[in-house]
Scaffold this active site. Structure first.
Site, PDB file in Angstrom:
ATOM      1  N   HIS A   1      62.510  52.830 -35.956  1.00  0.00           N
ATOM      2  CA  HIS A   1      61.047  52.547 -35.469  1.00  0.00           C
ATOM      3  C   HIS A   1      61.053  52.821 -34.224  1.00  0.00           C
ATOM      4  O   HIS A   1      61.940  52.917 -33.341  1.00  0.00           O
ATOM      5  CB  HIS A   1      60.761  51.122 -35.890  1.00  0.00           C
ATOM      6  CG  HIS A   1      60.721  50.788 -37.295  1.00  0.00           C
ATOM      7  ND1 HIS A   1      59.934  49.664 -37.705  1.00  0.00           N
ATOM      8  CD2 HIS A   1      61.357  51.294 -38.400  1.00  0.00           C
ATOM      9  CE1 HIS A   1      60.163  49.372 -39.020  1.00  0.00           C
ATOM     10  NE2 HIS A   1      60.774  50.388 -39.424  1.00  0.00           N
TER      11      HIS A   1
ATOM     12  N   GLU B   1      59.892  51.174 -31.855  1.00  0.00           N
ATOM     13  CA  GLU B   1      60.295  50.132 -30.691  1.00  0.00           C
ATOM     14  C   GLU B   1      61.940  50.131 -30.600  1.00  0.00           C
ATOM     15  O   GLU B   1      62.389  49.939 -29.362  1.00  0.00           O
ATOM     16  CB  GLU B   1      59.872  48.889 -31.104  1.00  0.00           C
ATOM     17  CG  GLU B   1      58.363  48.573 -31.280  1.00  0.00           C
ATOM     18  CD  GLU B   1      57.874  48.972 -32.830  1.00  0.00           C
ATOM     19  OE1 GLU B   1      56.868  48.229 -33.374  1.00  0.00           O
ATOM     20  OE2 GLU B   1      58.441  49.738 -33.423  1.00  0.00           O
TER      21      GLU B   1
ATOM     22  N   CYS C   1      57.183  44.887 -36.531  1.00  0.00           N
ATOM     23  CA  CYS C   1      57.703  44.168 -37.513  1.00  0.00           C
ATOM     24  C   CYS C   1      58.773  43.091 -37.456  1.00  0.00           C
ATOM     25  O   CYS C   1      59.210  42.758 -36.115  1.00  0.00           O
ATOM     26  CB  CYS C   1      58.172  45.172 -38.533  1.00  0.00           C
ATOM     27  SG  CYS C   1      59.793  46.057 -38.002  1.00  0.00           S
TER      28      CYS C   1
ATOM     29  N   CYS D   1      61.817  44.888 -35.321  1.00  0.00           N
ATOM     30  CA  CYS D   1      61.164  45.089 -33.876  1.00  0.00           C
ATOM     31  C   CYS D   1      60.833  44.070 -33.085  1.00  0.00           C
ATOM     32  O   CYS D   1      61.379  43.718 -31.916  1.00  0.00           O
ATOM     33  CB  CYS D   1      59.950  46.284 -33.883  1.00  0.00           C
ATOM     34  SG  CYS D   1      60.579  47.803 -34.793  1.00  0.00           S
TER      35      CYS D   1
END
Length: 173
Positions: A74, A76, A104, A107
């Protein structure tokens, strides 16, 4: 097994070049938005992240789950790793993470674990967001660090980008 290469859908959104005269939250969020555009151009979900420390960008990333075949890739997570490498420490306690969509569970948890000072995000995620959307890891009384949170900065352009991407993907099916 080698996956067949996919061609990325054309991205109808232009990059934004914010003035560097005032490096404020909006400036950094536009940079995160540009990272999201890069994700689209690589046929990844258009989420971008920037990490700022002391007025400088120390990390920038976008989603790369499909291209790396890594569920943790991801924006992040990639940016947090870059930032830790840039400063030589996993503690990012004076840094700000700018991201185009609410983090999420993974993250949000990584941001807490990295001791990020602030998280600024554009679009709330009522299904998977974990900084106020579906739940809020930041408010758990047991955690030993709490993030400063800012929501909704550049929400409309970031939301339009995400919605357009998924509308196009659904039309391809």
């Amino acid at each position: 097994m080698v996956q067949p290469s996919r061609s990325a859908p054309p991205c109808p959104f232009p990059k934004v070049f914010p003035s560097q005269l005032e490096r404020n939250d909006e400036f950094y969020m536009w940079l995160a938005y540009n990272q999201a555009l890069d994700a689209w151009r690589e046929d990844e979900v258009p989420i971008g992240a920037i990490i700022e420390l002391g007025g400088e960008v120390i990390a920038s990333a976008h989603n790369q789950r499909d291209s790396t075949r890594d569920p943790t890739a991801h924006a992040e997570i990639l940016a947090l790793g870059q930032a830790a490498q840039a400063i030589g420490d996993w503690r990012l306690n004076q840094a700000t993470l700018y991201v185009t969509k609410e983090p999420c569970p993974m993250c949000a948890g990584a941001s807490l674990m990295a001791r990020v000072k602030r998280v600024v995000f554009a679009v709330s995620d009522p299904k998977m967001g974990c900084l106020g959307g579906a739940t809020d890891l930041n408010t758990l009384p047991q955690v030993n660090h709490h993030l400063e949170i800012s929501r909704g900065l550049l929400e409309q352009p970031c939301l339009e980008l995400i919605q357009a991407y998924f509308k196009l993907k659904r039309s391809e099916d």
